[in-house]
Scaffold this motif. Sequence first.
Motif, PDB file in Angstrom:
ATOM      1  N   ALA A 151       0.916  -1.173   0.142  1.00  0.00           N
ATOM      2  CA  ALA A 151       0.030  -0.008  -0.021  1.00  0.00           C
ATOM      3  C   ALA A 151       0.857   1.393   0.080  1.00  0.00           C
ATOM      4  O   ALA A 151       1.903   1.327   0.539  1.00  0.00           O
ATOM      5  CB  ALA A 151      -0.918   0.116   1.040  1.00  0.00           C
ATOM      6  N   PRO A 152       0.421   2.087  -0.840  1.00  0.00           N
ATOM      7  CA  PRO A 152       1.339   3.599  -0.864  1.00  0.00           C
ATOM      8  C   PRO A 152       0.956   4.040   0.557  1.00  0.00           C
ATOM      9  O   PRO A 152       0.123   4.044   0.997  1.00  0.00           O
ATOM     10  CB  PRO A 152       0.747   4.363  -2.134  1.00  0.00           C
ATOM     11  CG  PRO A 152      -0.873   3.750  -1.959  1.00  0.00           C
ATOM     12  CD  PRO A 152      -0.705   2.274  -1.700  1.00  0.00           C
ATOM     13  N   PRO A 153       2.018   5.021   0.812  1.00  0.00           N
ATOM     14  CA  PRO A 153       1.974   5.797   2.141  1.00  0.00           C
ATOM     15  C   PRO A 153       0.734   6.791   2.070  1.00  0.00           C
ATOM     16  O   PRO A 153       0.499   7.311   1.091  1.00  0.00           O
ATOM     17  CB  PRO A 153       3.471   6.581   2.438  1.00  0.00           C
ATOM     18  CG  PRO A 153       3.698   6.510   0.889  1.00  0.00           C
ATOM     19  CD  PRO A 153       3.378   5.400   0.234  1.00  0.00           C
ATOM     20  N   ARG A 154       0.219   7.035   3.294  1.00  0.00           N
ATOM     21  CA  ARG A 154      -0.968   7.846   3.347  1.00  0.00           C
ATOM     22  C   ARG A 154      -0.614   9.298   3.292  1.00  0.00           C
ATOM     23  O   ARG A 154       0.355   9.659   3.913  1.00  0.00           O
ATOM     24  CB  ARG A 154      -1.695   7.659   4.556  1.00  0.00           C
ATOM     25  CG  ARG A 154      -3.135   8.123   4.679  1.00  0.00           C
ATOM     26  CD  ARG A 154      -3.779   7.574   6.036  1.00  0.00           C
ATOM     27  NE  ARG A 154      -5.129   8.433   5.884  1.00  0.00           N
ATOM     28  CZ  ARG A 154      -5.616   9.262   6.432  1.00  0.00           C
ATOM     29  NH1 ARG A 154      -4.686   9.912   7.479  1.00  0.00           N
ATOM     30  NH2 ARG A 154      -6.692   9.644   6.459  1.00  0.00           N
ATOM     31  N   VAL A 155      -1.325  10.008   2.589  1.00  0.00           N
ATOM     32  CA  VAL A 155      -0.901  11.460   2.304  1.00  0.00           C
ATOM     33  C   VAL A 155      -2.178  12.295   3.084  1.00  0.00           C
ATOM     34  O   VAL A 155      -3.427  12.116   2.916  1.00  0.00           O
ATOM     35  CB  VAL A 155      -0.976  12.115   0.964  1.00  0.00           C
ATOM     36  CG1 VAL A 155      -0.859  13.531   0.462  1.00  0.00           C
ATOM     37  CG2 VAL A 155       0.331  11.215   0.186  1.00  0.00           C
ATOM     38  N   ALA A 156      -1.660  13.257   3.895  1.00  0.00           N
ATOM     39  CA  ALA A 156      -2.727  13.956   4.666  1.00  0.00           C
ATOM     40  C   ALA A 156      -2.201  15.446   4.535  1.00  0.00           C
ATOM     41  O   ALA A 156      -1.208  15.907   4.415  1.00  0.00           O
ATOM     42  CB  ALA A 156      -2.743  13.735   6.213  1.00  0.00           C
ATOM     43  N   VAL A 159       3.131  12.907   4.861  1.00  0.00           N
ATOM     44  CA  VAL A 159       3.235  11.551   3.993  1.00  0.00           C
ATOM     45  C   VAL A 159       3.731  10.567   4.797  1.00  0.00           C
ATOM     46  O   VAL A 159       4.894  10.520   5.367  1.00  0.00           O
ATOM     47  CB  VAL A 159       4.341  11.805   2.814  1.00  0.00           C
ATOM     48  CG1 VAL A 159       4.239  10.241   1.977  1.00  0.00           C
ATOM     49  CG2 VAL A 159       3.835  12.822   1.920  1.00  0.00           C
ATOM     50  N   GLY A 160       2.985   9.556   5.244  1.00  0.00           N
ATOM     51  CA  GLY A 160       3.125   8.378   5.982  1.00  0.00           C
ATOM     52  C   GLY A 160       3.241   8.792   7.336  1.00  0.00           C
ATOM     53  O   GLY A 160       4.036   8.338   8.217  1.00  0.00           O
ATOM     54  N   GLY A 161       2.492  10.052   7.672  1.00  0.00           N
ATOM     55  CA  GLY A 161       2.720  10.386   9.324  1.00  0.00           C
ATOM     56  C   GLY A 161       3.575  11.421   9.257  1.00  0.00           C
ATOM     57  O   GLY A 161       4.036  11.784  10.451  1.00  0.00           O
TER      58      GLY A 161
END
Length: 80
Positions: free
Chosen positions: A24-29, A41-43
């Motif tokens: 899974a790609p890192p989560r972007v917020a 990106v990824g926290g």
Amino acid sequence: MRSLSCLIGVMIFISSVAHEAVSAPPRVAFVESDNKIDVMVGGKLFTSYVYAPDPTNPPIAKGIRLTKPVLYPIYSPSGV
């Protein structure tokens, strides 16, 4: 029989390699504050889109204040 066991071994190996490669790609917020938007990106902080200078913050360099929107700072995946 030997070819069948080799074929099964190759199929198991390929499926395990394909499973490792497809992660899974890192989560972007995006975290908004008064004068900027932090891109996480990824926290971890990747960059900040600063769209208005903050008079309470010191200049980014000696004698240099923000006068236009910038991406500052920009971090690599290792944090540098």
